[in-house]
Design an enzyme around this catalytic site. Structure first.
Site, PDB file in Angstrom:
ATOM      1  N   HIS A  27       0.823  -1.201   0.000  1.00  0.00           N
ATOM      2  CA  HIS A  27       0.000   0.000   0.000  1.00  0.00           C
ATOM      3  C   HIS A  27       0.863   1.259   0.000  1.00  0.00           C
ATOM      4  O   HIS A  27       1.277   1.725   1.055  1.00  0.00           O
ATOM      5  CB  HIS A  27      -0.913  -0.008   1.234  1.00  0.00           C
ATOM      6  N   HIS A 261      -4.172   3.319  -3.285  1.00  0.00           N
ATOM      7  CA  HIS A 261      -4.288   2.742  -1.944  1.00  0.00           C
ATOM      8  C   HIS A 261      -3.528   1.432  -1.770  1.00  0.00           C
ATOM      9  O   HIS A 261      -2.628   1.345  -0.940  1.00  0.00           O
ATOM     10  CB  HIS A 261      -5.769   2.519  -1.591  1.00  0.00           C
ATOM     11  N   GLU A 410     -18.438  -3.494  23.981  1.00  0.00           N
ATOM     12  CA  GLU A 410     -17.629  -4.697  24.154  1.00  0.00           C
ATOM     13  C   GLU A 410     -16.372  -4.682  23.283  1.00  0.00           C
ATOM     14  O   GLU A 410     -15.289  -5.038  23.743  1.00  0.00           O
ATOM     15  CB  GLU A 410     -18.465  -5.952  23.834  1.00  0.00           C
ATOM     16  N   HIS A 472     -29.278 -14.462  24.343  1.00  0.00           N
ATOM     17  CA  HIS A 472     -28.226 -14.265  25.337  1.00  0.00           C
ATOM     18  C   HIS A 472     -27.513 -15.560  25.725  1.00  0.00           C
ATOM     19  O   HIS A 472     -26.593 -15.530  26.529  1.00  0.00           O
ATOM     20  CB  HIS A 472     -28.815 -13.601  26.590  1.00  0.00           C
TER      21      HIS A 472
END
Lengths: 666, 666
Positions: A27, A261, A410, A472
């Protein structure tokens, strides 16, 4: 503009481009566009010692857009790290120290593995947390023994990723003023212009998070970048400096296009860029002599910086010997003597306690002897039992606090914990329900790949959580975590195994550990009647032999299912069937054992084996073999009181016994 | 305030609280705090027909904070859906239609499974995308045949989650004006006050995303909420209405505390709340007669709404029979006749093509006959080969475009795709590198759990991607995806199997499918010399028998490793060893076959088996058995040209042959 400065920047730029071109892979766009930003950070602000990349008080530099790795490798080479020109020429080749994306632990000076976007951004937040906490704990008037910044170059991709958004909100809340991020705002992603998908007002978004934001209109203007960094250093908030850059700067047709890129520029484009920026076409990997000398000067500067700090530290040692000793131990990653001696030993208790509760007690006991143990939960502290009672919450006004309110974030939590761990001086943990480990896998993987010893506390580890239902209830997660190489996964069966799981996690300073814990109570096994819980360290062990003969069958279980197989074994014994009970809390620990030990647990001639685990069975075939069977989940759970679910899904003594009898043709 | 209105709101509030109390489990705080918001949406704005929850042009309502499920169940009962009072009383009990968190497909009127925070927020974005696209394709002047809003109640947790941040940025960019989200801004999370972790300026953040934001200072003020929704409906942007609410509204000591969030209120608190809000203490689950009648009125209103639409649709059918027919087919989820007849059949080609390229061709062929096939990539369109050439990008000014620039937002993409799929009328796909499936698992799981037929295109599926290195090389991901129940995982071995994989995915309208594809070229197998690729539909099949005798050994592979085992088999045959070659693209498809078929592929008496797959071996033991072995990854990959890596990690004909000889003791 200073000619030497221009030369130095172009040296960085073209070393990187030549590296990509030679590898014929990589890159070039980011390094060519952000060379001046990197130059400004590294020459004017970053405090580092190339000859001691592990100097503890160094500023940290994170290249969050890890695909721009050649930029980092060029910098490391030029500034005198142990990265040779030959290493640069081996970019992306087997066994080189210059892989496609920077890897922590492989290359001197690489602070963190980056490439999966957003991770580096959030890791830097963790590093700043670590700096803030250690400073609050150890600095004394006149002795800012811990005092460093965290710089990062971040990209469009980083800013789009949710993990970075989570970490940014957390950093703003915590007023982490040591964070200085420079945004390589080049208006281009792989798909094309950022106008295609990313038109939000980034500056306003970061303002909303409570960051200090600045704009630099020309990302090649060293003075403007420098001024912005200076301003940022004096602001009480984390700073985002938005620098308008040009991807593939200099490439005649590819600059400002997506083609710059992720493809080698090609000989023609690279030649055009060199001509445009008045750079010699030959040789490749050209470093002008004056530029080389200029960069080499930083070796001496770095040495002086560390020496000055060492001097301060020597005086600190005299003034504050206890603090200094403890800090030194922590920085080394050594554990205090007898650190595990105060951990509880639970007597047998049929009523039992949830392993998450035993985990909470272990954390609190360990926290007394391990000041480096810190952590928190993604807004589930009361459920995860992760609160250190003897300390407060880490907050801007309470930076010595050891408990973290990560919020319902999280993924951000996991990456922040990685950053804290990799910073050093800390043993950090992060917690949530096991089912939400899914949200964290991007970060868990970076820890596993990079040997970062983060600890994950995952409670509510099966349908045993009951009424919250299948959204859950983890069923695939034990298997999915076991699938990650280099991640230690431990599912203890009772309070004493939970203590051992924590011992394993604390001792394991070389890779991450996940501890899987129940919501519901598990009987505390009578260790006078069974093997010692410390055999958990072997991954699997014979918990008990039931009956007087050579066992006809082996019942295998982990976590909450171990007490079940023990009861089933008693019943089989009552029917005259000698039964071996194996507690199997950790596949990875078991796989580290020698074949002889493995054979003693699972002798080849005992082929009747049943594994019982309230998760899917994937992989258990390895241990039960062709003649064995598994009692596991076949699909998702359901919403009901947990005893009802255990019965519904076959986790009962009766079912285990009848399966065993069937297997034995009895 | 209208007394009936107050009564109606309190009916919702206390039905919910009573439900939680009776279950002795659940979350009373959200329903009690947000009852007035729900009331306002449902009575004054939401267009729905309780007796036909699947009416296609209904407004969608998403309870993103799925833990507040009793609120939704109360609404469904009161407004006349097929959810009885008895169902409410069975909240969180086994086999009820009122589980702990709302589950799509289980309960009439539940639009999407929610509970894992952030998902519902992003699913709603997908629903709005679907509405926008279908409207652009099918509406005609005077015939707004598709024209509905998407309402959601979103929570602090949703706003903190990265997946929602990603979706919000996308929604703002796309100017999805049909999105109207009401934020239950109650200042409380599980850990305590939002001041602990969530102090960003949420309004300013959403302004920065390009949303229209409004504040309602009193979340119990129906008129103010109503006015805000009216304003929102007329704004050209997605709207976030921040409503200041009080968690557990009415509870004497728990209101505005974390204790109100996730615990049953207890008899005393519930009594106190009823007294405070002047609600009869008895009976529980009380519905005043006038309130009942009021709610029942919506059955007739709903019928009228659908009838009016049906009337319009009848005229539309006359005016635009082709469009109407196609739309009807799409809404039904039926495929056109011979939809798969134009898919290519590739001749043998040793040079081969990457399966990602074959996938791109399949997408483009299918796109011609399936206007419902739409999708895109998380900023990797050129690498994932997912672009539909005959269409444009979906953008605010081009809403009929079928290609999506999701940005570097994998998790948001996955949840948006789920929302598109669940809306109906579309077959959506989302794409990224396989390694970044980690970022998407939260959403993939919701699809699997809810039977949502999203399609995931995962390219760069092994170390075969080469130089990008271990950060980008999946090794655990094939296993980790296979671990998810109800997710179909297919890893085709060549161009023809890729066509079949797409057929399987398109046909599979009952659960999600992941297609795993190579970056590197794979030989196109000569199907005149081997079995037909359409046997992929059986999951595993005998590709070729090499040698004239009963096979001594079975070589098993998936994806790019199949051509390797074929070559290895040829060599074994040359050494006089009859060898069976099994292509094994999909475990889940194979497991659906009857035992007889399975035995024909893997006869019990051929015990020498080797599975070859460039991912970890977890679970392959099931198929190779005790006497077999696996040639798989043992850990992470490395950065180098891919051929080098294949050799380094043992994926060579030589290694397979020598392993086979060893296994056969030859």
């Amino acid at each position: 503009m200073d000619t030497l400065q221009e030369k130095a920047i172009n040296t960085i730029r073209f070393l990187s481009a030549d590296g990509v071109q030679r590898a014929n892979s990589g890159h070039p766009g980011l390094p060519m566009g952000a060379a001046a930003i990197a130059y400004t950070i590294w020459t004017r602000h970053l405090r580092f010692n190339p000859h001691n990349p592990k100097w503890f008080n160094r500023d940290r530099f994170v290249l969050s857009g890890g695909h721009g790795s050649m930029l980092l490798y060029s910098l490391l080479h030029l500034f005198g790290y142990d990265v040779s020109l030959d290493d640069l020429k081996k970019f992306r080749q087997i066994d080189s120290i210059t892989p496609g994306h920077p890897e922590f632990g492989l290359t001197p000076g690489v602070e963190i593995t980056t490439g999966p976007l957003g991770q580096g951004f959030a890791n830097g937040v963790g590093m700043a947390v670590a700096e803030t906490q250690l400073a609050a704990q150890y600095n004394r008037p006149g002795f800012d023994i811990i005092e460093h910044f965290v710089y990062a170059i971040v990209t469009d991709g980083d800013l789009m990723e949710g993990v970075a958004s989570e970490a940014a909100s957390f950093a703003g809340h915590q007023k982490l003023r040591k964070l200085i991020y420079l945004y390589d705002d080049n208006h281009i992603t792989i798909d094309g212009s950022t106008d295609l998908a990313f038109t939000e007002d980034r500056k306003a978004r970061f303002d909303a998070y409570g960051w200090h934001t600045l704009k630099v209109e020309d990302g090649n203007d060293v003075e403007k970048i420098d001024a912005a960094i200076k301003t940022a250093k004096n602001d009480p908030r984390p700073s985002l400096i938005l620098c308008r850059t040009h991807i593939g700067y200099g490439l005649p047709t590819r600059q400002d296009t997506a083609k710059a890129h992720g493809e080698p520029p090609g000989a023609e484009e690279l030649k055009g860029a060199k001509e445009k920026l008045k750079w010699p076409l030959e040789p490749n990997f050209f470093i002008p002599e004056d530029a080389r000398k200029f960069f080499q000067g930083y070796v001496e500067i770095g040495r002086s910086l560390e020496l000055a700090w060492e001097d301060k530290r020597t005086r600190y040692v005299k003034e504050f010997p206890n603090e200094a000793g403890e800090l030194e131990r922590r920085v080394k990653g050594a554990l205090p003597e007898e650190w595990d001696k105060t951990l509880p030993d639970y007597p047998a208790d049929q009523k039992g306690i949830a392993t998450r509760v035993a985990s909470g007690k272990a954390i609190n006991t360990l926290a007394e002897v391990l000041p480096e143990l810190i952590g928190g939960s993604a807004d589930l502290a009361p459920s995860n039992n992760t609160w250190i009672q003897s300390s407060q919450a880490f907050q801007a006004e309470m930076p010595a606090g050891r408990n973290f309110h990560f919020g319902v974030r999280e993924h951000g939590m996991a990456a922040i914990v990685n950053g804290m761990a990799v910073h050093g001086g800390l043993i950090p943990y992060g917690a949530t329900f096991l089912v939400f480990s899914d949200y964290m896998r991007g970060a868990i993987r970076v820890a596993a790949l990079s040997n970062i010893p983060s600890i994950w506390v995952f409670t509510h580890d099966s349908i045993g959580l009951g009424e919250d239902g299948p959204t859950h209830q983890p069923v695939e997660h034990i298997a999915a975590l076991r699938a990650i190489p280099n991640l230690s996964v431990i599912r203890p069966c009772d309070a004493n195994e939970t203590v051992e799981a924590w011992k394993a996690a604390i001792q394991n300073r070389h890779n991450p550990t996940a501890i899987l814990l129940t919501r519901q109570a598990c009987p505390v096994l009578d260790r006078n009647q069974t093997s010692s819980a410390n055999l958990l360290q072997r991954g699997a062990y014979v918990l008990k032999e039931l009956g007087n003969n050579q066992p006809e069958i082996i019942l295998i279980g982990s976590g909450s299912e171990v007490s079940l197989i023990l009861n089933a074994g008693e019943e089989l014994m009552a029917r005259g069937i000698s039964t071996r009970i194996v507690s199997f809390p950790s596949w990875d620990l078991f796989e580290k054992m020698d074949p002889e030990y493995k054979d003693t647990v699972f002798p080849k001639d005992i082929k009747a084996r049943i594994a019982v685990e309230a998760g899917i069975g994937q992989g258990w075939e390895k241990y039960v073999g062709d003649s064995g069977k598994t009692i596991c989940m076949q699909g998702f759970g359901a919403s009901a009181p947990y005893q009802t679910l255990m019965t519904r899904f076959g986790f009962t003594v009766d079912n285990i016994v009848s399966s065993a009898l069937q297997l034995l043709n009895k």
